[in-house]
Design an enzyme around this catalytic site. Structure first.
Site, mmCIF file in Angstrom:
data_model
loop_
_atom_site.group_PDB
_atom_site.id
_atom_site.type_symbol
_atom_site.label_atom_id
_atom_site.label_comp_id
_atom_site.label_asym_id
_atom_site.label_seq_id
_atom_site.Cartn_x
_atom_site.Cartn_y
_atom_site.Cartn_z
ATOM 1 N N ASN A 10 37.229 7.445 76.167
ATOM 2 C CA ASN A 10 35.949 8.044 75.812
ATOM 3 C C ASN A 10 36.072 9.525 76.089
ATOM 4 O O ASN A 10 36.394 9.902 76.978
ATOM 5 C CB ASN A 10 34.994 7.755 76.837
ATOM 6 C CG ASN A 10 33.637 8.324 76.758
ATOM 7 O OD1 ASN A 10 33.400 9.090 75.682
ATOM 8 N ND2 ASN A 10 32.684 8.118 77.619
ATOM 9 N N TRP A 11 36.159 10.116 75.014
ATOM 10 C CA TRP A 11 36.253 11.709 74.723
ATOM 11 C C TRP A 11 35.136 12.475 75.273
ATOM 12 O O TRP A 11 35.341 13.772 75.162
ATOM 13 C CB TRP A 11 36.831 12.107 73.266
ATOM 14 C CG TRP A 11 38.288 11.292 73.039
ATOM 15 C CD1 TRP A 11 38.863 10.511 73.700
ATOM 16 C CD2 TRP A 11 38.867 11.760 71.696
ATOM 17 N NE1 TRP A 11 40.248 10.179 72.921
ATOM 18 C CE2 TRP A 11 40.221 10.901 71.958
ATOM 19 C CE3 TRP A 11 38.731 12.517 70.582
ATOM 20 C CZ2 TRP A 11 41.099 10.852 70.864
ATOM 21 C CZ3 TRP A 11 39.573 12.568 69.612
ATOM 22 C CH2 TRP A 11 40.926 11.636 69.782
ATOM 23 N N LYS A 12 34.219 11.884 75.097
ATOM 24 C CA LYS A 12 32.914 12.448 75.500
ATOM 25 C C LYS A 12 32.713 13.745 75.004
ATOM 26 O O LYS A 12 32.966 13.599 73.588
ATOM 27 C CB LYS A 12 32.901 13.066 77.297
ATOM 28 C CG LYS A 12 33.313 11.674 78.148
ATOM 29 C CD LYS A 12 33.026 12.087 79.489
ATOM 30 C CE LYS A 12 33.783 11.007 80.430
ATOM 31 N NZ LYS A 12 33.126 11.013 81.895
ATOM 32 N N HIS A 96 26.186 4.348 78.975
ATOM 33 C CA HIS A 96 26.903 4.989 79.629
ATOM 34 C C HIS A 96 26.201 5.792 80.737
ATOM 35 O O HIS A 96 25.067 6.282 80.486
ATOM 36 C CB HIS A 96 27.816 6.197 78.823
ATOM 37 C CG HIS A 96 29.056 6.771 79.681
ATOM 38 N ND1 HIS A 96 28.742 7.749 80.510
ATOM 39 C CD2 HIS A 96 30.357 6.443 79.698
ATOM 40 C CE1 HIS A 96 30.014 8.155 81.203
ATOM 41 N NE2 HIS A 96 30.908 7.256 80.476
ATOM 42 N N GLU A 98 26.032 8.725 81.861
ATOM 43 C CA GLU A 98 25.982 10.047 81.621
ATOM 44 C C GLU A 98 24.638 9.812 80.755
ATOM 45 O O GLU A 98 23.795 10.916 80.740
ATOM 46 C CB GLU A 98 27.100 10.836 80.936
ATOM 47 C CG GLU A 98 28.045 11.147 82.152
ATOM 48 C CD GLU A 98 29.576 11.262 81.527
ATOM 49 O OE1 GLU A 98 29.692 11.353 80.139
ATOM 50 O OE2 GLU A 98 30.514 11.003 82.392
ATOM 51 N N GLU A 168 31.072 0.308 85.578
ATOM 52 C CA GLU A 168 31.437 1.798 85.907
ATOM 53 C C GLU A 168 30.692 2.244 87.138
ATOM 54 O O GLU A 168 29.639 2.794 86.844
ATOM 55 C CB GLU A 168 31.087 2.678 84.534
ATOM 56 C CG GLU A 168 32.260 2.329 83.490
ATOM 57 C CD GLU A 168 32.361 3.623 82.506
ATOM 58 O OE1 GLU A 168 33.785 4.071 82.439
ATOM 59 O OE2 GLU A 168 31.433 4.180 82.186
ATOM 60 N N GLY A 174 34.701 10.438 86.676
ATOM 61 C CA GLY A 174 34.791 11.661 86.735
ATOM 62 C C GLY A 174 35.175 12.598 88.075
ATOM 63 O O GLY A 174 35.307 13.771 88.190
ATOM 64 N N SER A 214 37.430 6.951 86.778
ATOM 65 C CA SER A 214 38.926 7.590 87.355
ATOM 66 C C SER A 214 40.043 6.697 87.227
ATOM 67 O O SER A 214 40.873 6.656 88.095
ATOM 68 C CB SER A 214 38.662 8.099 88.843
ATOM 69 O OG SER A 214 37.587 9.184 88.739
ATOM 70 N N GLY A 235 37.914 7.940 80.842
ATOM 71 C CA GLY A 235 37.525 9.337 80.185
ATOM 72 C C GLY A 235 38.548 10.482 80.321
ATOM 73 O O GLY A 235 39.425 10.717 79.418
ATOM 74 N N GLY A 236 38.519 11.298 81.387
ATOM 75 C CA GLY A 236 39.416 12.263 81.535
ATOM 76 C C GLY A 236 40.769 11.951 81.185
ATOM 77 O O GLY A 236 41.506 12.830 80.359
#
Ligand code: PEP
Length: 252
Positions: A10-12, A96, A98, A168, A174, A214, A235-236
């Site tokens: 997921n590149w957000k 998600h 977020e 999640e 994150g 993470s 993600g990251g």
């Protein structure tokens, strides 16, 4: 039938067009010859068309980071399923944390998005998870059950490969704090049992449940060794090809 592991990036809200093109090309390159696992990337909407060209024919799947339930109309800021399909994008992340916590998406709205995605042949990655306060208050499983029953309300599943779940924990996204293998497996087992109550058993056993929060090159192997963890939503660590490559090549 075995569940095929899925590694999803997921590149957000990251990557310029040039960065997206380069990162997608690097992912395609490190996925060459992979047959025992699937890889998916979810760039921002602005880069979907560019990335679609790069991944075409490679086996790397393309996802949107959200999706509307309507075919078209007065829905400012939303993207219709047909618009995604036109680009060769056949998956979408839905619910998600977020979206839920920053943009206030409710269980009911998430369910609407889920129904829309399924209706138009887009495979959803349905996300859910508890906050730190909910975990510390001993409510984790109750929260997961509420989110799952509400998010999947009236969602029929005929082909189990066309629905993906992602546990999640909000406190792990994150933050660099990962759920331990034991915590993650415990939640996944609970979710698997819930699916077994909600769907026909042969279907419920085949639905993939990813872990997200993470995930990195150091913890992926242990997490994916757990019997009910069928992949990772990353993600990251999906933004750097070295770490994403190592995650893609996890060892069980
Ligand atoms: C995510 O975006 O779904 C996620 C799990 O992010 P991170 O891997 O950075 O925690």
């Amino acid at each position: 039938m075995q569940r095929i592991p899925l590694i999803a990036g997921n590149w957000k809200m990251h990557t310029s067009l040039a960065e997206a093109r380069n990162l997608a090309a690097a992912v395609v390159s490190v996925c060459k010859g992979l047959t025992d696992r699937e890889v998916m990337i979810a760039p921002p909407f602005t880069a979907l068309a560019t990335v679609a060209e790069v991944v075409r024919g490679s086996g790397v799947r393309l996802a949107a980071q959200n999706i509307c339930w309507e075919e078209q109309g007065a829905f400012t800021g939303e993207i219709a399923p047909g618009m995604l399909r036109e680009l060769g994008c056949d998956m979408a992340i839905i619910g998600h944390s977020e979206r839920r916590h920053i943009f206030g998406e409710s269980d009911a709205l998430v369910n609407q998005r889920m129904a829309g995605a399924m209706r138009f042949g887009i495979t959803p990655i349905f996300c859910f998870g508890e906050t730190l306060a909910e975990r510390e208050g001993g409510q984790t499983m109750a929260v997961l059950e509420r989110q799952i029953r509400a998010g999947l309300a009236d969602i029929a599943v005929v082909d189990p490969t066309r629905l993906v779940l992602a546990y999640e924990p909000v406190w792990a996204i994150g933050t660099g704090k990962t759920a331990s293998d034991h915590q993650a497996q415990e939640a996944h087992e609970f979710v698997r049992n819930l699916l077994l109550e909600m769907y026909e058993k042969s279907i419920a056993r085949q639905i993939r449940i990813l872990y997200g929060g993470s995930v990195n090159s150091g913890n992926v192997d242990a997490l994916l060794r757990q019997p009910d963890i069928d992949g990772a939503l990353v993600g990251g660590a999906a933004l750097k090809v070295d770490s994403f490559e190592r995650i893609i090549h996890f060892r069980q």
